[in-house]
Scaffold this motif. Structure first.
Motif, PDB file in Angstrom:
ATOM      1  N   UNK A   3      71.508 -10.965   0.671  1.00  0.00           N
ATOM      2  CA  UNK A   3      72.951 -10.795   0.856  1.00  0.00           C
ATOM      3  C   UNK A   3      73.525 -10.104  -0.378  1.00  0.00           C
ATOM      4  N   UNK A   4      74.345  -9.097  -0.174  1.00  0.00           N
ATOM      5  CA  UNK A   4      74.955  -8.333  -1.268  1.00  0.00           C
ATOM      6  C   UNK A   4      76.461  -8.562  -1.274  1.00  0.00           C
ATOM      7  N   UNK A  46      75.578  -8.087   6.219  1.00  0.00           N
ATOM      8  CA  UNK A  46      74.715  -8.201   5.041  1.00  0.00           C
ATOM      9  C   UNK A  46      75.484  -8.102   3.734  1.00  0.00           C
ATOM     10  N   UNK A  47      76.784  -7.869   3.821  1.00  0.00           N
ATOM     11  CA  UNK A  47      77.627  -7.718   2.635  1.00  0.00           C
ATOM     12  C   UNK A  47      78.826  -8.646   2.713  1.00  0.00           C
ATOM     13  N   UNK A  48      79.185  -9.121   1.563  1.00  0.00           N
ATOM     14  CA  UNK A  48      80.425  -9.880   1.428  1.00  0.00           C
ATOM     15  C   UNK A  48      81.372  -8.993   0.614  1.00  0.00           C
ATOM     16  N   UNK A  68      73.793  -8.245  -6.275  1.00  0.00           N
ATOM     17  CA  UNK A  68      72.911  -9.016  -5.399  1.00  0.00           C
ATOM     18  C   UNK A  68      71.818  -9.644  -6.260  1.00  0.00           C
ATOM     19  N   UNK A  69      71.327 -10.807  -5.855  1.00  0.00           N
ATOM     20  CA  UNK A  69      70.236 -11.429  -6.606  1.00  0.00           C
ATOM     21  C   UNK A  69      69.026 -10.502  -6.688  1.00  0.00           C
ATOM     22  N   UNK A  70      68.456 -10.380  -7.893  1.00  0.00           N
ATOM     23  CA  UNK A  70      67.253  -9.575  -8.087  1.00  0.00           C
ATOM     24  C   UNK A  70      67.481  -8.078  -8.135  1.00  0.00           C
ATOM     25  N   UNK A  98      71.876  -1.529  -0.639  1.00  0.00           N
ATOM     26  CA  UNK A  98      71.225  -2.540   0.190  1.00  0.00           C
ATOM     27  C   UNK A  98      69.766  -2.179   0.468  1.00  0.00           C
ATOM     28  N   UNK A  99      69.519  -0.925   0.725  1.00  0.00           N
ATOM     29  CA  UNK A  99      68.175  -0.480   1.108  1.00  0.00           C
ATOM     30  C   UNK A  99      67.208  -0.344  -0.068  1.00  0.00           C
ATOM     31  N   UNK A 100      67.717  -0.349  -1.286  1.00  0.00           N
ATOM     32  CA  UNK A 100      66.871  -0.245  -2.483  1.00  0.00           C
ATOM     33  C   UNK A 100      66.483  -1.657  -2.925  1.00  0.00           C
ATOM     34  N   UNK A 101      65.191  -1.936  -3.025  1.00  0.00           N
ATOM     35  CA  UNK A 101      64.739  -3.285  -3.378  1.00  0.00           C
ATOM     36  C   UNK A 101      65.227  -3.717  -4.758  1.00  0.00           C
ATOM     37  N   UNK A 102      65.389  -2.774  -5.679  1.00  0.00           N
ATOM     38  CA  UNK A 102      65.858  -3.099  -7.034  1.00  0.00           C
ATOM     39  C   UNK A 102      67.331  -2.770  -7.240  1.00  0.00           C
TER      40      UNK A 102
END
Length: 126
Positions: A3-4, A46-48, A68-70, A98-102
């Protein structure tokens, strides 16, 4: 996926008179535009979108942040508050985030309004 959050400063671009804010701030206008557009956004679940009273970026208003966490946290400023251009760019960039893991957002891939306005890129907590 995680969640972002998109933080929107609602104190940005305020007009002050006698120590009191008058009318709507630029940040509030930007938040309204985002709130209208997010209803049709495919990543809305997926976003707040969270309003923040102040992000201490007053000399760079209007300011938004992605977190977002991480993931890296980004703080963007100098965004126009009127019209939908900034809101559209924010949602486009948020989709990339959102689509980028980092969470890293290469300059060349960002929408134009978010290329010049980076105030901070903060690494994720380990």
């Amino acid at each position: 996926m995680t969640q972002c959050t998109v933080f929107v400063c609602t104190a940005c671009a305020s007009v002050w008179k006698d120590g009191k804010r008058e009318g709507k701030s630029g940040g509030e206008h930007l938040l309204e535009s985002l709130s209208t557009l997010v209803k049709d956004w495919d990543l809305r679940d997926n976003f707040h979108i969270q309003e923040v009273e102040c992000m201490s970026a007053c000399s760079n208003s209007c300011a938004v942040s992605f977190a977002a966490p991480g993931k890296y946290t980004y703080l963007f400023g100098n965004l126009p508050s009127q019209g939908e251009e900034s809101a559209i760019a924010i949602l486009e960039c948020a989709s990339q985030y959102y689509r980028k893991s980092d969470g890293l957002l290469p300059w060349s891939e960002r929408p134009e309004p978010l290329k010049k306005g980076v105030i901070a890129r903060i690494p994720p907590l380990s």
